[in-house]
Design a protein around this motif. Sequence first.
Motif, PDB file in Angstrom:
ATOM      1  N   UNK A   1       0.753  -1.112  -0.114  1.00 46.92           N
ATOM      2  CA  UNK A   1       0.056  -0.106   0.098  1.00 46.92           C
ATOM      3  C   UNK A   1       0.771   1.206  -0.095  1.00 46.92           C
ATOM      4  N   UNK A   2       0.333   2.297  -0.406  1.00 51.47           N
ATOM      5  CA  UNK A   2       1.203   3.542  -0.677  1.00 51.47           C
ATOM      6  C   UNK A   2       0.958   4.438   0.825  1.00 51.47           C
ATOM      7  N   UNK A   3       1.878   5.463   0.757  1.00 49.58           N
ATOM      8  CA  UNK A   3       2.082   6.205   2.215  1.00 49.58           C
ATOM      9  C   UNK A   3       0.452   6.736   2.542  1.00 49.58           C
ATOM     10  N   UNK A   4      -0.139   7.070   1.420  1.00 49.19           N
ATOM     11  CA  UNK A   4      -1.482   7.839   2.128  1.00 49.19           C
ATOM     12  C   UNK A   4      -2.509   6.780   2.523  1.00 49.19           C
ATOM     13  N   UNK A   5      -2.350   5.505   2.066  1.00 46.74           N
ATOM     14  CA  UNK A   5      -3.293   4.789   2.595  1.00 46.74           C
ATOM     15  C   UNK A   5      -2.839   4.179   3.975  1.00 46.74           C
ATOM     16  N   UNK A   6      -1.545   4.186   4.031  1.00 49.10           N
ATOM     17  CA  UNK A   6      -0.856   3.854   5.518  1.00 49.10           C
ATOM     18  C   UNK A   6      -1.402   4.709   6.584  1.00 49.10           C
ATOM     19  N   UNK A   7      -1.239   5.951   6.021  1.00 50.23           N
ATOM     20  CA  UNK A   7      -1.636   7.036   6.831  1.00 50.23           C
ATOM     21  C   UNK A   7      -2.809   7.013   7.323  1.00 50.23           C
ATOM     22  N   UNK A   8      -3.898   6.717   6.319  1.00 54.94           N
ATOM     23  CA  UNK A   8      -5.073   6.611   6.818  1.00 54.94           C
ATOM     24  C   UNK A   8      -5.395   5.473   7.642  1.00 54.94           C
ATOM     25  N   UNK A  10      -3.302   3.995  10.054  1.00 61.59           N
ATOM     26  CA  UNK A  10      -2.548   4.261  11.345  1.00 61.59           C
ATOM     27  C   UNK A  10      -3.152   5.689  12.002  1.00 61.59           C
ATOM     28  N   UNK A  11      -3.539   6.562  11.142  1.00 63.16           N
ATOM     29  CA  UNK A  11      -4.221   7.783  11.842  1.00 63.16           C
ATOM     30  C   UNK A  11      -2.562   8.829  12.097  1.00 63.16           C
ATOM     31  N   UNK A  12      -1.655   8.539  11.617  1.00 64.52           N
ATOM     32  CA  UNK A  12      -0.511   9.296  11.529  1.00 64.52           C
ATOM     33  C   UNK A  12      -0.328  10.026  10.244  1.00 64.52           C
ATOM     34  N   UNK A  45       3.863  -1.877  13.014  1.00 63.94           N
ATOM     35  CA  UNK A  45       5.120  -1.147  13.435  1.00 63.94           C
ATOM     36  C   UNK A  45       4.805   0.277  13.794  1.00 63.94           C
ATOM     37  N   UNK A  46       4.128   1.133  12.866  1.00 62.75           N
ATOM     38  CA  UNK A  46       3.668   2.380  13.002  1.00 62.75           C
ATOM     39  C   UNK A  46       2.641   2.734  14.155  1.00 62.75           C
TER      40      UNK A  46
END
Length: 132
Positions: A1-8, A10-12, A45-46
Amino acid sequence: MNISTTASMTGLPAKTIRSYEEIGLVVPDRSPNGYRRYDADHVHRLAFIQRARGLGFGIDECRGLLSLYDDKHRASADVKRIAEEKIEEIDRKLAELNAMRATLTHLAHNCHGDDRPDCPILDDLAAGLGAD
């Protein structure tokens, strides 16, 4: 997944995730075109880092906790010691905050809060400067 999906997930913010990458807390895979690629382990991990940060652990402390988490031969006593040290630090901070609150409560109680210029709050603050 890309960073925007990961951000979504994790809430980070993406900026925080990139910062964690820069300091080596998380190392995403890279696609052939150079884009960051995250998987479920990265998200986990995040989330671990976010939870630890929320409990007051600093970046270096998170690094140590992650190292212990990754070490399947660790002693839980090592982790408990870190948690107990954090509790002691929090207790010290609470004592400092309570002392600050008591001082401010005393000063506010002794201030008339009227239209006169004399103010014990400002007088106390100025006393630390050696001026009255």
